[in-house]
Scaffold this active site. Structure first.
Site, PDB file in Angstrom:
ATOM      1  CE  LYS A 114      -4.433  -1.817   1.279  1.00 48.74           C
ATOM      2  NZ  LYS A 114      -5.642  -1.798   2.089  1.00 48.74           N
ATOM      3  CE  LYS A 196      -6.102  -8.490  -2.113  1.00 48.40           C
ATOM      4  NZ  LYS A 196      -6.727  -8.442  -0.828  1.00 48.40           N
ATOM      5  CE  LYS A 199     -13.817  -4.406  -0.184  1.00 47.85           C
ATOM      6  NZ  LYS A 199     -12.778  -4.271   0.831  1.00 47.85           N
TER       7      LYS A 199
HETATM    8  P1  ATP Z   1      -8.759  -3.466  -0.759  1.00 45.47           P
HETATM    9  O1  ATP Z   1      -8.618  -3.796  -2.212  1.00 45.47           O
HETATM   10  O2  ATP Z   1      -9.521  -2.202  -0.479  1.00 45.47           O
HETATM   11  O3  ATP Z   1      -7.485  -3.606   0.026  1.00 45.47           O
HETATM   12  P2  ATP Z   1      -9.806  -6.086  -0.357  1.00 45.47           P
HETATM   13  O4  ATP Z   1     -10.646  -6.415  -1.556  1.00 45.47           O
HETATM   14  O5  ATP Z   1      -8.481  -6.717  -0.244  1.00 45.47           O
HETATM   15  O6  ATP Z   1      -9.721  -4.540  -0.174  1.00 45.47           O
HETATM   16  P3  ATP Z   1     -10.520  -6.413   2.428  1.00 45.47           P
HETATM   17  O7  ATP Z   1     -11.570  -5.603   3.081  1.00 45.47           O
HETATM   18  O8  ATP Z   1      -9.101  -6.041   2.703  1.00 45.47           O
HETATM   19  O9  ATP Z   1     -10.716  -6.448   0.860  1.00 45.47           O
HETATM   20  O10 ATP Z   1     -10.734  -7.943   2.765  1.00 45.47           O
HETATM   21  C1  ATP Z   1     -11.879  -8.521   3.309  1.00 45.47           C
HETATM   22  C2  ATP Z   1     -11.719 -10.022   3.366  1.00 45.47           C
HETATM   23  O11 ATP Z   1     -11.718 -10.568   2.042  1.00 45.47           O
HETATM   24  C3  ATP Z   1     -10.408 -10.490   4.007  1.00 45.47           C
HETATM   25  O12 ATP Z   1     -10.669 -11.606   4.821  1.00 45.47           O
HETATM   26  C4  ATP Z   1      -9.548 -10.877   2.847  1.00 45.47           C
HETATM   27  O13 ATP Z   1      -8.625 -11.883   3.191  1.00 45.47           O
HETATM   28  C5  ATP Z   1     -10.576 -11.404   1.875  1.00 45.47           C
HETATM   29  N1  ATP Z   1     -10.133 -11.238   0.499  1.00 45.47           N
HETATM   30  C6  ATP Z   1      -9.843 -10.059  -0.118  1.00 45.47           C
HETATM   31  N2  ATP Z   1      -9.509 -10.275  -1.403  1.00 45.47           N
HETATM   32  C7  ATP Z   1      -9.572 -11.615  -1.605  1.00 45.47           C
HETATM   33  C8  ATP Z   1      -9.342 -12.464  -2.738  1.00 45.47           C
HETATM   34  N3  ATP Z   1      -8.993 -11.971  -3.895  1.00 45.47           N
HETATM   35  N4  ATP Z   1      -9.512 -13.794  -2.589  1.00 45.47           N
HETATM   36  C9  ATP Z   1      -9.902 -14.313  -1.399  1.00 45.47           C
HETATM   37  N5  ATP Z   1     -10.141 -13.574  -0.297  1.00 45.47           N
HETATM   38  C10 ATP Z   1      -9.986 -12.246  -0.391  1.00 45.47           C
END
Ligand code: ATP
Ligand code: LTN
Length: 332
Positions: A114, A196, A199
């Site tokens: 980040k 990965k 969002k």
């Molecule tokens: P950002 O992109 O804003 O960092 P994010 O999509 O990674 O957000 P988080 O709020 O950080 O989302 O994660 C929420 C949950 O979803 C966490 O338990 C994280 O491990 C899971 N998660 C996030 N992205 C993935 C993915 N691509 N595959 C599986 N689990 C995920």
């Protein structure tokens, strides 16, 4: 609450949840409600570690709350609340930050990623983010934390902080365990399947949002990056197909061998369409429930207000003990 093991997890209201969030984490949250005491939180305090527009953060927080309900989290069965409503998280976070080393935080890969992505705003909150996450978990003496694999390192840190605090001040915190799904712990981007699904990806075709409509879902899957072979099987080097198989397996319950035989002799086009349809059908009821919950503002308010009251009462007992252990003078 009954004498069951305690589950805690949180999700940031940084945008509409992706299929990755759903398969990697949220989907499990609902299914754990019968067997455990579940506590789930929309972590809006974590969200401000990167720049947020205040009005958007407010909306995203309420949408995230309604979306969790739409995904099957029942505020009567679980404690479902908004992090900033419960002051014990910030209080415990400060205590724990004094039991966390600078070196430990410097090694966190999410911080490194980040900081690279937001070089103009490497704020102290971004650095101490994992301490607040440890506070979220330890304030409830959670046994298990259902998350995707990307959060494993943060969870290891939470375990180390708990152990260090217990050694220094005497037993208090439960040392939590990660609860990571076997299939779908990391759903990859549809456009760059070595990254990965996230969002915050700028390419809208890279991720499926759980509120996307059927046509959009199918269109995104049709454009998914695969490879130049024509073989639907799970094998190293086939990142795109492996990812589609993982997704298909997660929503249909079929294993990889079953999927390979189902599509033997068929092309990637057929497979992508089948994955798109299966995902769209799986997500359709969530979209409907979201529309229902998010339009009933009064009910939503009642749920998050009661959730915060229960969360405060629960965590206050543990955080008060932590205050006493470090030597803070009692108020009364
Ligand atoms: P950002 O992109 O804003 O960092 P994010 O999509 O990674 O957000 P988080 O709020 O950080 O989302 O994660 C929420 C949950 O979803 C966490 O338990 C994280 O491990 C899971 N998660 C996030 N992205 C993935 C993915 N691509 N595959 C599986 N689990 C995920
Ligand atoms: N860091 C997590 C969100 C999060 C969390 C938590 C997850 C904040 N506090 C406590 C589990 C338990 C993330 O970015 N996914």
């Amino acid at each position: 609450m009954e004498d069951k093991k305690v589950i805690f997890s949180g999700i940031q209201p940084t945008g509409t949840f992706t299929l990755g969030n759903y398969i990697g984490a949220i989907r499990n949250w609902g299914s754990l409600q019968e067997e455990y005491n579940c506590i789930y939180c929309v972590v809006n305090m974590h969200a401000i570690t990167v720049k947020q527009e205040p009005s958007k953060l407010r909306k995203n927080t309420l949408d995230a709350y309604a979306l969790l309900m739409a995904c099957g989290i029942d505020p009567e069965k679980s404690i479902l609340f908004i992090q900033s409503h419960v002051k014990t998280h910030a209080e415990l976070s400060w205590l724990l930050s004094c039991s966390t080393q600078f070196g430990e935080l410097s090694r966190m890969t999410q911080f490194k990623d980040k900081s690279r992505r937001h070089p103009d705003d490497i704020n102290a909150g971004l650095f101490t983010y994992p301490v607040l996450m440890a506070a979220d978990i330890l304030a409830y003496n959670a046994d298990l934390v259902p998350v995707g694999i990307d959060q494993k390192q943060h969870l290891e840190l939470a375990r180390n902080i708990a152990q260090r605090f217990n050694q220094r001040y005497g037993e208090l915190f439960t040392v939590p365990e990660a609860y990571i799904p076997e299939v779908g712990a990391k759903v990859m981007s549809l456009q760059e399947p070595s990254k990965k699904m996230s969002k915050s990806d700028e390419n809208p075709n890279a991720c499926i949002l759980i509120l996307d409509d059927k046509d959009t879902i199918i269109r995104k899957f049709k454009r998914a990056v695969t490879d130049s072979e024509a073989e639907i099987c799970y094998r190293e080097g086939k990142d795109g197909i492996n990812n589609l198989m993982t997704i298909y397996s997660s929503v249909t319950g079929k294993n990889f061998d079953e999927i390979t035989s189902e599509f033997s002799g068929k092309g990637y086009g057929d497979f992508k369409l089948a994955v798109g349809e299966a995902v769209a059908d799986h997500l359709a009821p969530i979209r409907e429930k979201f529309a229902q919950f998010s339009s009933d503002k009064e009910y939503l308010k009642k749920c998050y207000t009661e959730g915060a009251e229960k969360a405060l009462a629960y965590s206050q007992r543990i955080v008060s003990k932590a205050y006493r252990k470090v030597g803070f003078v009692d108020k009364k």
